[in-house]
Design a protein around this motif. Structure first.
Motif, PDB file in Angstrom:
ATOM      1  N   LYS A 155       0.910  -1.311  -0.030  1.00 35.42           N
ATOM      2  CA  LYS A 155      -0.064  -0.029  -0.163  1.00 35.42           C
ATOM      3  C   LYS A 155       0.862   1.571   0.010  1.00 35.42           C
ATOM      4  CE  LYS A 155      -3.893  -2.174   2.443  1.00 35.42           C
ATOM      5  NZ  LYS A 155      -4.306  -2.107   3.934  1.00 35.42           N
ATOM      6  N   SER A 156       0.260   2.317  -0.359  1.00 33.96           N
ATOM      7  CA  SER A 156       0.908   3.865  -0.374  1.00 33.96           C
ATOM      8  C   SER A 156       1.385   4.038   1.124  1.00 33.96           C
ATOM      9  CB  SER A 156       0.198   4.496  -1.095  1.00 33.96           C
ATOM     10  OG  SER A 156       1.000   6.091  -0.786  1.00 33.96           O
ATOM     11  N   PHE A 157       2.587   4.476   1.295  1.00 34.63           N
ATOM     12  CA  PHE A 157       2.980   4.889   2.735  1.00 34.63           C
ATOM     13  C   PHE A 157       3.571   6.281   2.676  1.00 34.63           C
ATOM     14  CE2 PHE A 157       6.209   2.586   0.754  1.00 34.63           C
ATOM     15  CZ  PHE A 157       7.699   3.285   0.827  1.00 34.63           C
ATOM     16  N   LYS A 158       3.220   7.072   1.587  1.00 34.31           N
ATOM     17  CA  LYS A 158       3.964   8.343   1.595  1.00 34.31           C
ATOM     18  C   LYS A 158       3.499   9.384   2.504  1.00 34.31           C
ATOM     19  CE  LYS A 158       4.228  12.246  -1.746  1.00 34.31           C
ATOM     20  NZ  LYS A 158       3.962  13.295  -0.870  1.00 34.31           N
ATOM     21  N   ALA A 159       2.180   9.394   2.956  1.00 37.63           N
ATOM     22  CA  ALA A 159       1.771  10.320   4.119  1.00 37.63           C
ATOM     23  C   ALA A 159       2.442  10.007   5.361  1.00 37.63           C
ATOM     24  CB  ALA A 159       0.293  10.058   4.144  1.00 37.63           C
ATOM     25  N   GLU A 160       2.607   8.797   5.421  1.00 36.54           N
ATOM     26  CA  GLU A 160       3.196   8.224   6.880  1.00 36.54           C
ATOM     27  C   GLU A 160       4.651   8.610   6.814  1.00 36.54           C
ATOM     28  OE1 GLU A 160      -0.676   6.544   6.747  1.00 36.54           O
ATOM     29  OE2 GLU A 160       1.035   6.410   5.096  1.00 36.54           O
ATOM     30  N   LEU A 161       5.387   8.324   5.648  1.00 37.48           N
ATOM     31  CA  LEU A 161       6.696   8.681   5.703  1.00 37.48           C
ATOM     32  C   LEU A 161       7.101  10.202   5.713  1.00 37.48           C
ATOM     33  CD1 LEU A 161       9.731   7.264   5.574  1.00 37.48           C
ATOM     34  CD2 LEU A 161       9.505   7.598   2.933  1.00 37.48           C
ATOM     35  N   ASP A 162       6.203  11.066   5.033  1.00 37.68           N
ATOM     36  CA  ASP A 162       6.264  12.559   5.085  1.00 37.68           C
ATOM     37  C   ASP A 162       6.198  13.058   6.632  1.00 37.68           C
ATOM     38  OD1 ASP A 162       6.500  12.590   2.516  1.00 37.68           O
ATOM     39  OD2 ASP A 162       4.369  13.248   2.104  1.00 37.68           O
ATOM     40  N   ALA A 163       5.213  12.407   7.456  1.00 36.47           N
ATOM     41  CA  ALA A 163       5.123  12.777   8.761  1.00 36.47           C
ATOM     42  C   ALA A 163       6.439  12.420   9.723  1.00 36.47           C
ATOM     43  CB  ALA A 163       3.896  11.769   9.301  1.00 36.47           C
ATOM     44  N   ILE A 164       6.906  11.255   9.241  1.00 34.33           N
ATOM     45  CA  ILE A 164       8.405  10.920  10.038  1.00 34.33           C
ATOM     46  C   ILE A 164       9.408  12.125   9.501  1.00 34.33           C
ATOM     47  CG2 ILE A 164      10.126   9.166   9.990  1.00 34.33           C
ATOM     48  CD1 ILE A 164       7.951   6.986   9.661  1.00 34.33           C
ATOM     49  N   LYS A 165       9.338  12.435   8.017  1.00 30.89           N
ATOM     50  CA  LYS A 165      10.150  13.537   7.586  1.00 30.89           C
ATOM     51  C   LYS A 165      10.033  14.646   8.501  1.00 30.89           C
ATOM     52  CE  LYS A 165      10.735  11.637   2.803  1.00 30.89           C
ATOM     53  NZ  LYS A 165      10.250  12.046   1.435  1.00 30.89           N
ATOM     54  N   ALA A 166       8.830  15.041   8.562  1.00 28.39           N
ATOM     55  CA  ALA A 166       8.419  16.296   9.382  1.00 28.39           C
ATOM     56  C   ALA A 166       9.057  16.303  10.707  1.00 28.39           C
ATOM     57  CB  ALA A 166       6.814  16.478   9.400  1.00 28.39           C
ATOM     58  N   ARG A 167       8.716  15.156  11.594  1.00 29.62           N
ATOM     59  CA  ARG A 167       9.400  15.196  12.996  1.00 29.62           C
ATOM     60  C   ARG A 167      10.769  15.400  12.840  1.00 29.62           C
ATOM     61  NH1 ARG A 167       6.445  11.999  16.902  1.00 29.62           N
ATOM     62  NH2 ARG A 167       8.160  12.606  18.174  1.00 29.62           N
ATOM     63  N   TYR A 168      11.772  14.847  12.105  1.00 29.20           N
ATOM     64  CA  TYR A 168      13.047  15.138  12.066  1.00 29.20           C
ATOM     65  C   TYR A 168      13.245  16.536  11.552  1.00 29.20           C
ATOM     66  CZ  TYR A 168      13.970  10.126  13.150  1.00 29.20           C
ATOM     67  OH  TYR A 168      14.377   9.044  13.715  1.00 29.20           O
ATOM     68  N   GLN A 169      12.336  17.068  10.523  1.00 25.78           N
ATOM     69  CA  GLN A 169      12.819  18.200  10.017  1.00 25.78           C
ATOM     70  C   GLN A 169      12.407  19.362  11.043  1.00 25.78           C
ATOM     71  OE1 GLN A 169      14.192  18.786   6.845  1.00 25.78           O
ATOM     72  NE2 GLN A 169      14.841  20.666   7.946  1.00 25.78           N
ATOM     73  N   GLU A 170      11.525  19.120  11.877  1.00 22.34           N
ATOM     74  CA  GLU A 170      11.273  20.022  13.230  1.00 22.34           C
ATOM     75  C   GLU A 170      12.312  20.115  14.093  1.00 22.34           C
ATOM     76  OE1 GLU A 170       8.599  19.053  16.873  1.00 22.34           O
ATOM     77  OE2 GLU A 170       7.227  19.811  15.169  1.00 22.34           O
ATOM     78  N   ILE A 171      13.145  19.178  14.526  1.00 20.85           N
ATOM     79  CA  ILE A 171      14.408  18.983  15.150  1.00 20.85           C
ATOM     80  C   ILE A 171      15.369  19.756  14.675  1.00 20.85           C
ATOM     81  CG2 ILE A 171      16.126  17.493  16.293  1.00 20.85           C
ATOM     82  CD1 ILE A 171      13.884  15.368  16.732  1.00 20.85           C
ATOM     83  N   ILE A 172      15.530  19.481  13.175  1.00 25.04           N
ATOM     84  CA  ILE A 172      16.819  20.256  12.668  1.00 25.04           C
ATOM     85  C   ILE A 172      16.738  21.564  12.286  1.00 25.04           C
ATOM     86  CG2 ILE A 172      17.942  20.445  10.353  1.00 25.04           C
ATOM     87  CD1 ILE A 172      17.263  17.442   9.823  1.00 25.04           C
ATOM     88  N   ASP A 173      15.409  22.191  12.273  1.00 26.54           N
ATOM     89  CA  ASP A 173      15.147  23.550  12.274  1.00 26.54           C
ATOM     90  C   ASP A 173      15.300  24.209  13.558  1.00 26.54           C
ATOM     91  OD1 ASP A 173      14.609  23.266   9.318  1.00 26.54           O
ATOM     92  OD2 ASP A 173      12.409  23.164   9.764  1.00 26.54           O
ATOM     93  N   GLY A 174      14.873  23.410  14.368  1.00 27.62           N
ATOM     94  CA  GLY A 174      14.979  23.876  15.915  1.00 27.62           C
ATOM     95  C   GLY A 174      16.243  24.099  16.314  1.00 27.62           C
ATOM     96  N   LEU A 175      17.282  23.268  15.889  1.00 27.08           N
ATOM     97  CA  LEU A 175      18.486  23.314  16.346  1.00 27.08           C
ATOM     98  C   LEU A 175      19.429  24.340  15.226  1.00 27.08           C
ATOM     99  CD1 LEU A 175      19.155  19.662  17.198  1.00 27.08           C
ATOM    100  CD2 LEU A 175      18.663  21.318  18.685  1.00 27.08           C
ATOM    101  N   GLN A 176      18.525  24.786  14.207  1.00 29.86           N
ATOM    102  CA  GLN A 176      19.332  25.490  13.192  1.00 29.86           C
ATOM    103  C   GLN A 176      20.509  24.899  12.544  1.00 29.86           C
ATOM    104  OE1 GLN A 176      19.674  29.219  15.495  1.00 29.86           O
ATOM    105  NE2 GLN A 176      18.050  29.969  14.533  1.00 29.86           N
TER     106      GLN A 176
END
Length: 439
Positions: free
Chosen positions: A64-85
């Motif tokens: 099945k398609s897992f794009k939305a779920e993988l995008d949500a995981i990407k967002a979690r890590y990007q939030e940390i990366i952005d927060g740490l600049q």
């Protein structure tokens, strides 16, 4: 001096938590090797990244398609990366993950990516070397941890890095495929790294200030344990006390490396020291109380049982034949009781009963269900008279009937059996008499 520091998922759930971790590591130049978990929950209703990865891979495994779920995981890590600049891009890493998910690389691979990606971020944030655990932690063909090979390779690799990050939770099979430890396995990785690095201390940072004397869900604000021995910890962990993964004790115990359980959110607290042995007396006679519900007892009676050679073996053979392990076996002259996990036993009880009749020919067999076992553990009990009496007194005062009591020859622990419904009250009574009133 060198320290290996492991940080749990709650300690690395957000950029804010990452900053706390960074401050802790930078505050002590001896903290040279870091083992991170995957991001945990940011708030009570949040989802751990490891669980997100499992769910995402399940979809991939079903085609099945897992794009939305993988995008949500990407967002979690990007939030940390952005927060740490940070100047860090995980695009290529996620392309590889997506490709391997589609190729059905396995749930072990999927789950390990939480630690892997967090390790990359942590190394970038601290300016440390990144060591992929799959290149230094090994399992054999049967999926068993290969301690000798791991220690040799990991020790050589750590010698090349003054400071490094090694993600927790996973390693590699002989063919290179990723294999994870059981849940909580980052604790094991930290212990393995501490052994290989010949560290002076293994610091395990979590969201509590060390081990507590009793379960905070039962006792309101229980006191923390200052120092506990490996043997005491093993007894408490076996009976349900959870802060450190049980298998994480052994690699450092072999090397005599002490473990210090610390709180990321309260780094000024001393936490709990876990040591091989100590001359330090515990603050109280007992070190800790832990227990589990959901046991039943199988009571076997037979006249002159004590003079029948092999009777105990015959009884236990009936449990062995049905794949059931026992917890405790207190006995009298003409009686023998076997305590087992109720959920394991209930579906096979009649087979076991028939087996006992066939093998041991008892007079009667009685089964009692819905029991709980409580372990009262403490190195101080050996040198203190009347410990068991105080326990009985506390329970009698609360009108609790003791179903079983068992004490090992080491005098390190006393196991008490009570009804499930008396479990919480019993722990409160024992805690009160030894810690609060100290009668």
């Amino acid at each position: 001096m060198s320290k290996v520091v492991k940080f749990g998922g709650s300690s690395l759930a957000s950029a804010e938590q990452f900053k706390k971790v960074g401050n802790i590591i930078r505050a002590d130049k001896e903290r040279k090797y870091v083992v991170p978990s995957a991001p945990g929950k940011r708030f009570s209703d949040d989802t751990k990244v490891t669980d997100m990865l499992y769910a995402c891979y399940d979809l991939a495994d079903q085609g099945k398609s897992f794009k939305a779920e993988l995008d949500a995981i990407k967002a979690r890590y990007q939030e940390i990366i952005d927060g740490l600049q940070l100047d860090l891009d995980l695009v290529d890493e996620f392309k590889t993950i997506e490709k391997n998910f589609k190729a059905k690389a396995g749930s072990n691979y999927a789950a390990s990516r939480g630690e892997y990606l967090n390790g990359i971020i942590m190394a970038n944030y601290l300016g440390y070397d990144f060591i992929d655990a799959a290149t230094v932690i090994f399992f054999d063909e049967n999926g068993e941890f290969d301690a000798a090979k791991t220690n040799e390779v990991l020790r050589a690799r750590l010698a090349e890095s003054k400071e490094a990050v090694v993600p927790g939770f996973y390693g590699a099979m002989p063919d290179g495929t990723v294999k994870t430890f059981s849940r909580g396995g980052s604790d094991i990785t930290g212990s393995i790294v501490a052994k290989a690095a010949k560290a002076d201390v293994y610091e395990n940072w979590t969201d509590v200030s060390g081990f507590l004397i009793a379960d905070p869900r039962i006792i309101d604000h229980p006191e923390a344990i200052e120092t506990i021995t490996y043997r005491e910890l093993r007894e408490l962990a076996y009976m349900g006390a959870t802060v450190l993964h049980e298998d994480a004790i052994f690699p450092v115990r072999q090397e005599g490396i002490p473990i210090n359980i610390r709180n990321t959110n309260a780094p000024e607290d001393n936490g709990t020291w876990i040591v091989g042995s100590t001359c330090q007396k515990s603050k109280y006679v007992i070190t800790g109380i832990a227990g589990k519900k959901g046991f039943c007892s199988v009571n076997i009676e037979k006249d002159m049982m004590n003079s029948e050679i092999g009777f105990g073996r015959k009884v236990l053979q009936a449990f062995e034949e049905n794949g059931i392990s026992f917890e405790h076996v207190p006995s009298g002259i003409d009686t023998m009781t076997v305590f087992v996990h109720q959920d394991e036993f209930m579906h096979k009880e009649q087979k076991v009963v028939a087996g006992i009749h066939r093998l041991a020919n008892p007079d009667t067999i009685d089964i009692e269900s819905d029991l709980a076992l409580i372990a009262v553990v403490g190195r101080g009990m050996k040198s203190t008279r009347g410990t068991a009496g105080r326990i009985f007194s506390a329970l009698a005062h609360k009108n609790i009937n003791v179903k079983m009591i068992d004490q090992g020859s080491s005098e390190l622990n006393i196991i008490i059996g009570v009804a499930n419904e008396d479990f919480e009250t019993a722990i409160q009574a024992i805690y009160d008499i030894f810690v609060i009133t100290r009668l």
